[in-house]
Write a protein that holds these residues in place. Structure first.
Motif, PDB file in Angstrom:
ATOM      1  N   LEU A  67      -6.927 -15.988  13.365  1.00 28.66           N
ATOM      2  CA  LEU A  67      -5.596 -15.470  13.126  1.00 28.66           C
ATOM      3  C   LEU A  67      -4.681 -15.727  14.323  1.00 28.66           C
ATOM      4  O   LEU A  67      -5.130 -15.698  15.472  1.00 28.66           O
ATOM      5  CB  LEU A  67      -5.651 -13.974  12.833  1.00 28.66           C
ATOM      6  N   PRO A  68      -3.409 -15.958  14.049  1.00 28.88           N
ATOM      7  CA  PRO A  68      -2.468 -16.156  15.159  1.00 28.88           C
ATOM      8  C   PRO A  68      -2.336 -14.881  15.976  1.00 28.88           C
ATOM      9  O   PRO A  68      -2.311 -13.777  15.423  1.00 28.88           O
ATOM     10  CB  PRO A  68      -1.158 -16.505  14.444  1.00 28.88           C
ATOM     11  N   PRO A  69      -2.266 -14.989  17.287  1.00 25.93           N
ATOM     12  CA  PRO A  69      -2.175 -13.791  18.131  1.00 25.93           C
ATOM     13  C   PRO A  69      -0.853 -13.058  17.909  1.00 25.93           C
ATOM     14  O   PRO A  69       0.191 -13.670  17.673  1.00 25.93           O
ATOM     15  CB  PRO A  69      -2.273 -14.347  19.556  1.00 25.93           C
ATOM     16  N   GLY A  70      -0.915 -11.741  17.977  1.00 27.72           N
ATOM     17  CA  GLY A  70       0.288 -10.937  17.926  1.00 27.72           C
ATOM     18  C   GLY A  70       0.812 -10.614  16.547  1.00 27.72           C
ATOM     19  O   GLY A  70       1.817  -9.913  16.411  1.00 27.72           O
ATOM     20  N   LEU A  71       0.152 -11.117  15.492  1.00 30.15           N
ATOM     21  CA  LEU A  71       0.595 -10.824  14.129  1.00 30.15           C
ATOM     22  C   LEU A  71      -0.369  -9.853  13.464  1.00 30.15           C
ATOM     23  O   LEU A  71      -1.579 -10.092  13.414  1.00 30.15           O
ATOM     24  CB  LEU A  71       0.683 -12.106  13.301  1.00 30.15           C
ATOM     25  N   ARG A  72       0.184  -8.776  12.947  1.00 34.83           N
ATOM     26  CA  ARG A  72      -0.625  -7.796  12.227  1.00 34.83           C
ATOM     27  C   ARG A  72      -0.934  -8.328  10.824  1.00 34.83           C
ATOM     28  O   ARG A  72      -0.033  -8.747  10.103  1.00 34.83           O
ATOM     29  CB  ARG A  72       0.124  -6.478  12.133  1.00 34.83           C
ATOM     30  N   PRO A  73      -2.205  -8.338  10.393  1.00 31.14           N
ATOM     31  CA  PRO A  73      -2.534  -8.846   9.060  1.00 31.14           C
ATOM     32  C   PRO A  73      -1.873  -8.015   7.959  1.00 31.14           C
ATOM     33  O   PRO A  73      -1.746  -6.798   8.073  1.00 31.14           O
ATOM     34  CB  PRO A  73      -4.063  -8.722   9.005  1.00 31.14           C
ATOM     35  N   VAL A  74      -1.459  -8.699   6.903  1.00 24.93           N
ATOM     36  CA  VAL A  74      -0.931  -8.058   5.695  1.00 24.93           C
ATOM     37  C   VAL A  74      -1.709  -8.626   4.512  1.00 24.93           C
ATOM     38  O   VAL A  74      -1.654  -9.829   4.253  1.00 24.93           O
ATOM     39  CB  VAL A  74       0.574  -8.300   5.515  1.00 24.93           C
ATOM     40  N   ASN A  75      -2.434  -7.759   3.815  1.00 28.70           N
ATOM     41  CA  ASN A  75      -3.278  -8.211   2.711  1.00 28.70           C
ATOM     42  C   ASN A  75      -2.569  -7.969   1.384  1.00 28.70           C
ATOM     43  O   ASN A  75      -2.386  -6.827   0.965  1.00 28.70           O
ATOM     44  CB  ASN A  75      -4.620  -7.469   2.745  1.00 28.70           C
ATOM     45  N   LEU A  76      -2.189  -9.055   0.727  1.00 31.42           N
ATOM     46  CA  LEU A  76      -1.549  -8.985  -0.591  1.00 31.42           C
ATOM     47  C   LEU A  76      -2.410  -9.691  -1.637  1.00 31.42           C
ATOM     48  O   LEU A  76      -1.903 -10.179  -2.643  1.00 31.42           O
ATOM     49  CB  LEU A  76      -0.159  -9.630  -0.542  1.00 31.42           C
ATOM     50  N   SER A  77      -3.716  -9.714  -1.411  1.00 29.51           N
ATOM     51  CA  SER A  77      -4.602 -10.477  -2.297  1.00 29.51           C
ATOM     52  C   SER A  77      -5.225  -9.632  -3.396  1.00 29.51           C
ATOM     53  O   SER A  77      -5.497 -10.141  -4.489  1.00 29.51           O
ATOM     54  CB  SER A  77      -5.720 -11.132  -1.481  1.00 29.51           C
ATOM     55  N   ILE A  78      -5.468  -8.359  -3.160  1.00 32.07           N
ATOM     56  CA  ILE A  78      -6.216  -7.539  -4.111  1.00 32.07           C
ATOM     57  C   ILE A  78      -5.305  -6.489  -4.726  1.00 32.07           C
ATOM     58  O   ILE A  78      -4.448  -5.912  -4.044  1.00 32.07           O
ATOM     59  CB  ILE A  78      -7.440  -6.875  -3.431  1.00 32.07           C
ATOM     60  N   GLY A  79      -5.462  -6.270  -6.010  1.00 28.99           N
ATOM     61  CA  GLY A  79      -4.611  -5.331  -6.725  1.00 28.99           C
ATOM     62  C   GLY A  79      -5.068  -3.895  -6.577  1.00 28.99           C
ATOM     63  O   GLY A  79      -5.339  -3.215  -7.574  1.00 28.99           O
ATOM     64  N   GLU A  80      -5.139  -3.444  -5.353  1.00 28.51           N
ATOM     65  CA  GLU A  80      -5.552  -2.067  -5.080  1.00 28.51           C
ATOM     66  C   GLU A  80      -4.334  -1.267  -4.652  1.00 28.51           C
ATOM     67  O   GLU A  80      -3.779  -1.515  -3.573  1.00 28.51           O
ATOM     68  CB  GLU A  80      -6.607  -2.037  -3.976  1.00 28.51           C
ATOM     69  N   PRO A  81      -3.870  -0.314  -5.474  1.00 29.04           N
ATOM     70  CA  PRO A  81      -2.664   0.437  -5.121  1.00 29.04           C
ATOM     71  C   PRO A  81      -2.808   1.144  -3.777  1.00 29.04           C
ATOM     72  O   PRO A  81      -3.853   1.714  -3.465  1.00 29.04           O
ATOM     73  CB  PRO A  81      -2.542   1.455  -6.266  1.00 29.04           C
ATOM     74  N   LYS A  82      -1.726   1.100  -2.987  1.00 22.02           N
ATOM     75  CA  LYS A  82      -1.727   1.718  -1.663  1.00 22.02           C
ATOM     76  C   LYS A  82      -0.756   2.892  -1.559  1.00 22.02           C
ATOM     77  O   LYS A  82      -0.633   3.485  -0.496  1.00 22.02           O
ATOM     78  CB  LYS A  82      -1.369   0.669  -0.607  1.00 22.02           C
ATOM     79  N   HIS A  83      -0.070   3.209  -2.656  1.00 16.75           N
ATOM     80  CA  HIS A  83       0.794   4.384  -2.623  1.00 16.75           C
ATOM     81  C   HIS A  83      -0.073   5.642  -2.585  1.00 16.75           C
ATOM     82  O   HIS A  83      -1.235   5.636  -3.012  1.00 16.75           O
ATOM     83  CB  HIS A  83       1.705   4.422  -3.852  1.00 16.75           C
ATOM     84  N   ALA A  84       0.500   6.733  -2.115  1.00 17.45           N
ATOM     85  CA  ALA A  84      -0.269   7.975  -1.971  1.00 17.45           C
ATOM     86  C   ALA A  84      -0.686   8.521  -3.337  1.00 17.45           C
ATOM     87  O   ALA A  84       0.083   8.473  -4.304  1.00 17.45           O
ATOM     88  CB  ALA A  84       0.570   9.009  -1.231  1.00 17.45           C
TER      89      ALA A  84
END
Length: 401
Positions: free
Chosen positions: A25-42
């Motif tokens: 991974l490139p240094p300094g970038l926080r990963p963002v996972n948009l691959s799996i359809g798992e809801p992240k809302h509360a």
């Protein structure tokens, strides 16, 4: 060992892990996972409270048929949501432990060995449980490709008569995964006519039905279509739904199957041996969820906000548009989707799913090739940040890619 297990293909996310496993991974970038359809809302507080107040249910064996109060809550929800006459909670509703296990186990109930070879028709791209369930039941999947010219719906009229004659089950996913397309009444009518002619069962996967963008026009449902076409007994039709996406509780593992009472009677017999019932703790939490629409409308507003923010960033650089429903973008990348996903991750720390991983080559092509699935499940700010990274990545690539 069951030899049919050897027919199962690696799951898409297993392939994705292997694809990305060696990337730095490139240094300094926080990963963002948009691959799996798992809801992240509360998860809704009312669901949490109902579960916390039902812990005495841990000491009780749950009924396979589900609690009467839960079946009633589901029947009431169906009648209000679609709207249709209230299904019979005793014969037309079965609570299940999420639609994934139900879609799989229902196939084992339906498929009957056939000298000609039983077929299960699956949309392509598709949810991989359809294929695995068919293979382990002793049937063969027959894939019907999505058609970009038809809003990514398949053209059911292209299925040959000799295929319909061997078909025992048809999977429908509406709203669709990954394209978010919704079946029309005309499409349902054609499918019902073929079912009447050939005797196959229709399994309607509707787990994305509550993620849509116009509060005045919710997606058409399978039972609703049947009612409009005079099929009030829902013959050879069952629908599957879940709280996972609707109420942001994928860990609750709670859903239902509804429809043809004759089929559900046989399925209940199978479940008596296959699977225990739903815990009273989960059941009471599920009643609270199905009985409330306020949190569902709030959930839709969050997704609408994401699409409104992300599409103007991505549409100038990718072939992408607002879906009918669901929380996915099905984006064309004008090249190798696998290479795109790998290079995107290595360059931007954004994870998306190659479209070809969700499909099989059928009738001379893989209908997922050249596309990626983007799941807008992360918080709004993360989705916007990821969209900007994707846009910059596309702009930096050679135009021939």
């Amino acid at each position: 060992m069951n030899p049919r297990l050897q027919q199962l293909a690696p799951y898409p996310f297993e392939k994705l892990r292997a694809l990305l496993g060696t990337a730095e991974l490139p240094p300094g970038l926080r990963p963002v996972n948009l691959s799996i359809g798992e809801p992240k809302h509360a998860a809704p507080q009312l669901v949490r409270d109902a579960m916390a107040n039902s812990l005495d249910g841990l000491s009780v064996y749950p009924p396979t048929k589900g609690e009467p109060a839960l079946r009633t809550a589901i029947a009431d929800w169906l009648a209000q949501r679609y709207p249709i006459p209230r299904p019979d909670p005793d014969s037309q509703i079965l609570p299940v432990l999420g639609t994934r296990e139900a879609l799989f186990s229902f196939v084992q109930t339906i498929i009957s060995p056939s000298p000609a070879g039983a077929l299960v028709i699956c949309p392509n791209p598709f949810y991989q449980i359809y294929e695995g369930a068919a293979l382990l039941a002793g049937a063969q999947p027959w894939f019907i490709n999505s058609d970009p010219a038809r809003n990514f719906s398949p053209d059911w009229s292209t299925v040959p008569d000799d295929v319909w004659a061997r078909t025992q089950l048809v999977f429908v996913c509406s709203p669709g995964n990954p394209a978010g397309n919704v079946m029309t009444l005309d499409e349902w009518q054609y499918l019902f006519e073929q079912s009447d002619r050939h005797g196959f069962v229709i399994a309607a996967d509707e787990c994305y039905s509550e993620i849509y963008f116009d509060e005045t026009a919710p997606p058409l449902g399978a039972l609703q279509a049947a009612q409009r076409l005079g099929r009030s007994d829902y013959r050879n039709l069952v629908s599957f739904s879940s709280l996972s996406k609707r109420s942001n509780v994928p860990g609750l593992r709670s859903g239902f199957v509804a429809g043809d009472a004759r089929l559900l009677e046989a399925y209940l017999l199978y479940r008596t041996y296959h699977c225990g019932g739903m815990s009273q703790v989960v059941s009471r939490a599920s009643i609270a969820a199905w009985s409330d629409e306020t949190h569902v409308r709030a959930n839709r507003r969050l997704y609408a906000e994401k699409f409104a923010a992300v599409l103007p960033i991505l549409s100038p650089v990718l072939d992408v548009a607002l879906p009918d429903a669901s929380f996915y973008l099905w984006a064309g990348v004008a090249g190798d989707d696998v290479a795109f996903a790998r290079e995107l991750y290595a360059s931007t720390a954004v994870t998306v799913l190659p479209g070809s991983y969700l499909a099989r080559e059928a009738h001379g092509l893989n209908p997922g090739a050249g596309r990626i699935r983007i799941a807008l499940v992360a918080p709004v700010a993360d989705c916007i940040e990821a969209a900007h990274r994707i846009a910059a990545f596309v702009a930096s690539r050679p135009s021939t890619c």
